[in-house]
Design a protein around this motif. Structure first.
Motif, PDB file in Angstrom:
ATOM      1  N   LYS A   1     -12.750   5.509  -3.757  1.00  0.00           N
ATOM      2  CA  LYS A   1     -11.717   5.066  -4.693  1.00  0.00           C
ATOM      3  C   LYS A   1     -10.577   4.350  -3.954  1.00  0.00           C
ATOM      4  O   LYS A   1     -10.123   3.290  -4.364  1.00  0.00           O
ATOM      5  CB  LYS A   1     -11.184   6.309  -5.429  1.00  0.00           C
ATOM      6  CG  LYS A   1     -10.147   6.041  -6.487  1.00  0.00           C
ATOM      7  CD  LYS A   1      -9.750   7.346  -7.190  1.00  0.00           C
ATOM      8  CE  LYS A   1      -8.445   7.206  -7.935  1.00  0.00           C
ATOM      9  NZ  LYS A   1      -7.976   8.489  -8.485  1.00  0.00           N
ATOM     10  N   GLU A   2     -10.149   4.936  -2.846  1.00  0.00           N
ATOM     11  CA  GLU A   2      -9.032   4.346  -2.104  1.00  0.00           C
ATOM     12  C   GLU A   2      -9.432   3.022  -1.454  1.00  0.00           C
ATOM     13  O   GLU A   2      -8.619   2.101  -1.374  1.00  0.00           O
ATOM     14  CB  GLU A   2      -8.517   5.333  -1.038  1.00  0.00           C
ATOM     15  CG  GLU A   2      -7.774   6.519  -1.651  1.00  0.00           C
ATOM     16  CD  GLU A   2      -7.011   7.363  -0.631  1.00  0.00           C
ATOM     17  OE1 GLU A   2      -7.237   7.183   0.580  1.00  0.00           O
ATOM     18  OE2 GLU A   2      -6.184   8.185  -1.059  1.00  0.00           O
TER      19      GLU A   2
ATOM     20  N   LYS B   1     -11.407   0.825  -2.589  1.00  0.00           N
ATOM     21  CA  LYS B   1     -11.345  -0.197  -3.632  1.00  0.00           C
ATOM     22  C   LYS B   1      -9.888  -0.640  -3.859  1.00  0.00           C
ATOM     23  O   LYS B   1      -9.602  -1.826  -3.974  1.00  0.00           O
ATOM     24  CB  LYS B   1     -11.954   0.378  -4.924  1.00  0.00           C
ATOM     25  CG  LYS B   1     -12.584  -0.673  -5.801  1.00  0.00           C
ATOM     26  CD  LYS B   1     -13.394  -0.049  -6.929  1.00  0.00           C
ATOM     27  CE  LYS B   1     -14.801   0.385  -6.492  1.00  0.00           C
ATOM     28  NZ  LYS B   1     -15.580   0.995  -7.584  1.00  0.00           N
ATOM     29  N   ILE B   2      -8.982   0.340  -3.876  1.00  0.00           N
ATOM     30  CA  ILE B   2      -7.560  -0.002  -4.057  1.00  0.00           C
ATOM     31  C   ILE B   2      -7.060  -0.844  -2.882  1.00  0.00           C
ATOM     32  O   ILE B   2      -6.359  -1.837  -3.062  1.00  0.00           O
ATOM     33  CB  ILE B   2      -6.710   1.291  -4.201  1.00  0.00           C
ATOM     34  CG1 ILE B   2      -7.157   2.081  -5.440  1.00  0.00           C
ATOM     35  CG2 ILE B   2      -5.227   0.956  -4.267  1.00  0.00           C
ATOM     36  CD1 ILE B   2      -6.511   3.457  -5.572  1.00  0.00           C
TER      37      ILE B   2
ATOM     38  N   LEU C   1       2.661   2.286  -3.170  1.00  0.00           N
ATOM     39  CA  LEU C   1       1.856   2.621  -4.378  1.00  0.00           C
ATOM     40  C   LEU C   1       2.138   4.016  -4.919  1.00  0.00           C
ATOM     41  O   LEU C   1       2.290   4.177  -6.142  1.00  0.00           O
ATOM     42  CB  LEU C   1       0.363   2.495  -4.074  1.00  0.00           C
ATOM     43  CG  LEU C   1      -0.255   1.107  -4.213  1.00  0.00           C
ATOM     44  CD1 LEU C   1      -1.705   1.136  -3.841  1.00  0.00           C
ATOM     45  CD2 LEU C   1      -0.039   0.536  -5.588  1.00  0.00           C
TER      46      LEU C   1
ATOM     47  N   LEU D   1      -0.111   4.789  -1.337  1.00  0.00           N
ATOM     48  CA  LEU D   1      -1.414   5.111  -0.747  1.00  0.00           C
ATOM     49  C   LEU D   1      -1.189   5.117   0.763  1.00  0.00           C
ATOM     50  O   LEU D   1      -0.796   4.112   1.340  1.00  0.00           O
ATOM     51  CB  LEU D   1      -2.468   4.069  -1.142  1.00  0.00           C
ATOM     52  CG  LEU D   1      -3.933   4.393  -0.752  1.00  0.00           C
ATOM     53  CD1 LEU D   1      -4.912   3.650  -1.651  1.00  0.00           C
ATOM     54  CD2 LEU D   1      -4.245   4.106   0.706  1.00  0.00           C
TER      55      LEU D   1
ATOM     56  N   GLU E   1      -8.204  -4.398  -3.318  1.00  0.00           N
ATOM     57  CA  GLU E   1      -7.446  -5.092  -4.369  1.00  0.00           C
ATOM     58  C   GLU E   1      -6.047  -5.472  -3.896  1.00  0.00           C
ATOM     59  O   GLU E   1      -5.590  -6.595  -4.099  1.00  0.00           O
ATOM     60  CB  GLU E   1      -7.288  -4.176  -5.597  1.00  0.00           C
ATOM     61  CG  GLU E   1      -8.523  -4.090  -6.486  1.00  0.00           C
ATOM     62  CD  GLU E   1      -8.423  -2.902  -7.458  1.00  0.00           C
ATOM     63  OE1 GLU E   1      -9.473  -2.473  -7.935  1.00  0.00           O
ATOM     64  OE2 GLU E   1      -7.281  -2.405  -7.699  1.00  0.00           O
ATOM     65  N   VAL E   2      -5.375  -4.496  -3.240  1.00  0.00           N
ATOM     66  CA  VAL E   2      -4.001  -4.761  -2.799  1.00  0.00           C
ATOM     67  C   VAL E   2      -3.990  -5.840  -1.717  1.00  0.00           C
ATOM     68  O   VAL E   2      -3.094  -6.691  -1.679  1.00  0.00           O
ATOM     69  CB  VAL E   2      -3.324  -3.457  -2.303  1.00  0.00           C
ATOM     70  CG1 VAL E   2      -1.944  -3.739  -1.721  1.00  0.00           C
ATOM     71  CG2 VAL E   2      -3.216  -2.453  -3.439  1.00  0.00           C
TER      72      VAL E   2
ATOM     73  N   ARG F   1      -4.355  -9.142  -3.478  1.00  0.00           N
ATOM     74  CA  ARG F   1      -3.117  -9.426  -4.199  1.00  0.00           C
ATOM     75  C   ARG F   1      -1.982  -9.820  -3.239  1.00  0.00           C
ATOM     76  O   ARG F   1      -1.075 -10.569  -3.599  1.00  0.00           O
ATOM     77  CB  ARG F   1      -2.733  -8.171  -5.004  1.00  0.00           C
ATOM     78  CG  ARG F   1      -1.479  -8.257  -5.788  1.00  0.00           C
ATOM     79  CD  ARG F   1      -1.465  -7.298  -6.983  1.00  0.00           C
ATOM     80  NE  ARG F   1      -1.921  -5.941  -6.697  1.00  0.00           N
ATOM     81  CZ  ARG F   1      -1.147  -4.940  -6.251  1.00  0.00           C
ATOM     82  NH1 ARG F   1       0.130  -5.154  -5.990  1.00  0.00           N
ATOM     83  NH2 ARG F   1      -1.641  -3.723  -6.062  1.00  0.00           N
TER      84      ARG F   1
ATOM     85  N   LEU G   1       0.833  -1.211   0.000  1.00  0.00           N
ATOM     86  CA  LEU G   1       0.000   0.000   0.000  1.00  0.00           C
ATOM     87  C   LEU G   1       0.861   1.253   0.000  1.00  0.00           C
ATOM     88  O   LEU G   1       0.684   2.157  -0.820  1.00  0.00           O
ATOM     89  CB  LEU G   1      -0.870   0.042   1.258  1.00  0.00           C
ATOM     90  CG  LEU G   1      -2.220  -0.655   1.248  1.00  0.00           C
ATOM     91  CD1 LEU G   1      -2.918  -0.414   2.576  1.00  0.00           C
ATOM     92  CD2 LEU G   1      -3.092  -0.154   0.096  1.00  0.00           C
TER      93      LEU G   1
ATOM     94  N   GLU H   1      -5.116  14.132  -6.305  1.00  0.00           N
ATOM     95  CA  GLU H   1      -5.727  13.257  -7.306  1.00  0.00           C
ATOM     96  C   GLU H   1      -6.488  14.126  -8.318  1.00  0.00           C
ATOM     97  O   GLU H   1      -7.130  15.115  -7.932  1.00  0.00           O
ATOM     98  CB  GLU H   1      -6.704  12.301  -6.631  1.00  0.00           C
ATOM     99  CG  GLU H   1      -6.050  11.305  -5.707  1.00  0.00           C
ATOM    100  CD  GLU H   1      -5.225  10.264  -6.463  1.00  0.00           C
ATOM    101  OE1 GLU H   1      -5.718   9.718  -7.463  1.00  0.00           O
ATOM    102  OE2 GLU H   1      -4.082  10.015  -6.040  1.00  0.00           O
TER     103      GLU H   1
END
Lengths: 481, 481
Positions: free
Chosen positions: A289-290, A292-293, A243, A245, A296-297, A300, A240, B283
């Motif tokens: 938005k964050e 969601k990231i 990134l 983030l 995902e991370v 992953r 994270l 952003e």
């Protein structure tokens, strides 16, 4: 040392009879903070103003009496314990918020204002003082500044030190100085306002604080990621950050902490090796938005489950599960209580998995239970040791483990305290962590407090201010049970 | 003082013949920084490593020679001018970026690394070191830390002090200490890493810096708002801040600066009383949203025109107009040059209009021209005085105005230096600004440098380290023309 009646009267004439006590019950109570240490003071005073603090310190200097300032008493390292007796100065009556100037980006508070009260006062202006210590309901701004306290939001928002613009401080001779400015930045001489941050009352008593304030984020959301391997949780946080983030919080809990909170407060956390609670905050569209990231991370990086929520109730439940770790650990095993022995280490973020794995190994080797949790994205790990407090053998094994834990942290390039301070618990280890720098700290201490009356016996070893061996205070408390 | 040949040889044996000079041309050149002050050193050295710095300081301590560390020489207050002679230590050969650890949120650089070079090295990782000083192409990280430098992005991102996690410092006896940590936060003893920030080489020579790094914003956009009344520009900035909306930059220029840049660089700025250049970053979707808010607030606050752009070329033009103010002012009137006499004051944000109006009044009363510009949202105002440097009468009137400007700033609750430092230019005024605190600074200086060899004669007055009267250095320079 007993303080003679004439002196008690002189002191009472400054603060008022009702704000001065030598009663045994008061002395005993004020001998504690939230650490494992205890020592009675000789007198307790509760000044209302800077001029009272100044007068009291002048008397203490004249008589050579130790002065130990105290805020909410929530410290975990013994910084507010009057280990050499003397005068405990409870600053909680100095609880006025003197200015709120959000269009100048600052506020001014007395030292005894409670963290949550200050944020309540700032909320209508849509600003806040961000560090978010776990003890926010009780700890004071003065105490936070004196220990450079922070909490789960430090990775995004910084620690107390990053918000101190100016201070009013009473020095060891009773004189009052004003350091720093009311401006967002200054290059006007030595940054004394930052030197007093984290000095734990050993260089002066902080009476008033000018703090920068920050815009309060409009929205927050959380993700709860569960991992079968602790290392994956560490990788997740590193992934994270790079990134980049920067979440507003990243709370890690190991399996021992998960079991403890699931048992004690029915938190319903996944039964895995590690969970990571991530909070993101800011403008609503960015939060979505964050989040969601983050999800995902997490996947992953090997998360077995990821839950997300922006529901306030759900987020409060998760936060409260995390906040209950410290007390929940005491209910994990029969006769075992959670003790702040090794606690509050910080390592470079990417070294967290190594650190936690090493803590588990050290615990096993010494036959103690160590629960680990903390603020993963700023590298700040809290451990609690579970001991039978009535077993000397437990204490001995525990203390051996503590030494090994701190050695590990230092070897990983970390620090023995990220946000709680040094006090007594960490003093020998701070000196070990900073072999070439603590001499300069001592030099400054001697220059500013040549009589050694300001919170003596803390942070560093020096003639006349010896740090008590860690073990004995533990046993003192043990004997009291 | 001339340094005898044996000593020169000893020094040369440490740094190498080619990095050691007593040639008249070198001594003269190294007698300047970017301020109005000048004094020749006795020797110039250019060490390559911390151990060389340590050896050099050991010699200086033994011989009682002043040591004046120097970065890019871009300072405007004389901090790098060897006013008492001795050894100028040019640190620009110590220019290695030693670590970039973005997943641990820090980097480690030697003191002589140039600001823009560091950011070039961080860019591929999508991180940066944000303070953005105007002299970023030339100033060094060591110099920035030693003066707590910042720049136009401080309101959103903070100053150098907010990024310093750790330092390597060579003390007055040549010993090397490591203060701070490699972790995002620490409460481990006195925050010496923050005490050395802004100490201008008077407490130790900073050789290596561990800096927190920040995620680089993905996008930026700008608004150029023009105002017929200076007060409206001030209200505009206050209105933005209290929304809250914290721009990444808010550059104010008064009518004198506007005229100067329009004349010198054909900037084509609106011919009004004040312009305010606002930058927002982050952003992309937030940048667009915030830019719209900025425009609305500007109109509501009385802007006569508002232009907005996210075109890189247009933004570069506006930024370059702002950056050219300092040199453009020297071309505004015949025989007049722009002089850093009063400069770099900071006031609480909401007091900016009062401050600028007062500066104009003071200028008029003293028959000097004062251009004002600066970083409005952090309250940091730069003024340049336009003088005929060959006129003693101009200097006298200018210096009178300087005193009045600083008195005004102090009365408004501000500071005499927001980001440039104290050096010589500000020394008497810093002491005036901090009447009850500079004694503590002096106490620390004496404790840490009892021989007064580290950048003596700067920042404060003390026996053996007298600050030269402001006027004479100006005349010295004048005599050279």
């Amino acid at each position: 040392m007993t303080i003679e009646q004439g002196l008690v009267k002189e002191i009472a004439s400054i603060v008022g009879e009702e704000n001065c006590s030598t009663r045994a019950a008061d002395l005993y109570t004020y001998g504690f903070d939230s650490s494992i240490h205890h020592h009675n003071p000789d007198i307790v005073v509760r000044p209302k103003s800077t001029s009272e603090v100044s007068e009291l310190i002048r008397i203490a200097a004249r008589e050579g009496i130790p002065v130990v300032p105290r805020g909410g008493g929530t410290g975990l390292c013994g910084a507010a314990v009057p280990i050499m007796g003397g005068m405990v100065m409870d600053l909680t009556r100095m609880n006025e918020i003197k200015k709120v100037r959000v269009n100048d980006l600052y506020c001014v508070t007395q030292a005894g204002v409670v963290y949550d009260r200050l944020n309540e006062a700032l909320a209508p202006y849509k600003f806040f003082f961000p560090p978010t210590p776990g003890s926010g309901e009780a700890c004071t701004i003065g105490g936070m500044v004196a220990t450079n306290a922070s909490g789960m939001r430090a990775v995004k928002y910084g620690a107390s030190r990053d918000y101190v613009l100016g201070l009013e401080v009473v020095l060891a001779d009773g004189s009052v100085i004003h350091v720093g400015t009311n401006t967002i930045k200054n290059s006007s001489g030595y940054q004394l306002e930052r030197l007093f941050v984290g000095s734990e009352g050993t260089l002066g008593v902080i009476t008033e604080i000018t703090l920068r304030v920050a815009p309060k984020p409009k929205k927050a959301a959380m993700a709860l990621a569960a991992f079968d391997r602790l290392e994956d949780a560490g990788t997740f946080v590193s992934n994270l950050i790079s990134l980049p983030l920067i979440p507003s919080a990243t709370e890690l809990m190991d399996d021992i902490c998960i079991r403890a909170v699931n048992k004690a407060v029915k938190a319903g956390l996944p039964d895995v090796q590690a969970v990571c609670m991530i909070e993101v905050d800011g403008e609503p569209e960015m939060v979505a938005k964050e989040l969601k990231i983050v999800e995902e991370v997490a996947r992953r990086s090997g998360a077995v489950t990821v839950q997300t929520s922006d529901d306030k109730e759900q987020m409060a439940l998760w936060t409260s599960a995390r906040k209950s770790v410290m007390s929940a650990l005491s209910r994990l095993g029969d006769e075992l209580v959670s003790v702040s022995l090794a606690d509050d280490m910080a390592v470079p973020i990417s070294r967290i998995p190594e650190a936690v794995v090493a803590f588990h190994r050290i615990a096993e080797e010494n036959r103690v239970i160590v629960g680990t949790y903390g603020h993963a994205a700023d590298g700040n790990l809290h451990t609690k040791m579970l001991l039978n407090p009535c077993s000397e053998d437990d204490w001995i094994r525990g203390e051996k483990a503590v030494g090994q834990i701190f050695d590990t942290v230092i070897a990983l390039g970390g620090t023995v305290t990220g946000e709680h301070g040094v006090g007594m618990s960490k003093a020998p280890y701070m000196m070990k962590e900073r072999p070439d720098a603590w001499g300069t700290m001592l030099l400054l201490k001697k220059a500013m407090d040549p009589q050694n009356i300001l919170n003596p016996g803390k942070m560093m070893q020096w003639e006349g201010g010896i740090i008590r061996d860690l073990r004995y205070p533990c046993r003192d408390i043990c004997d009291l049970r």
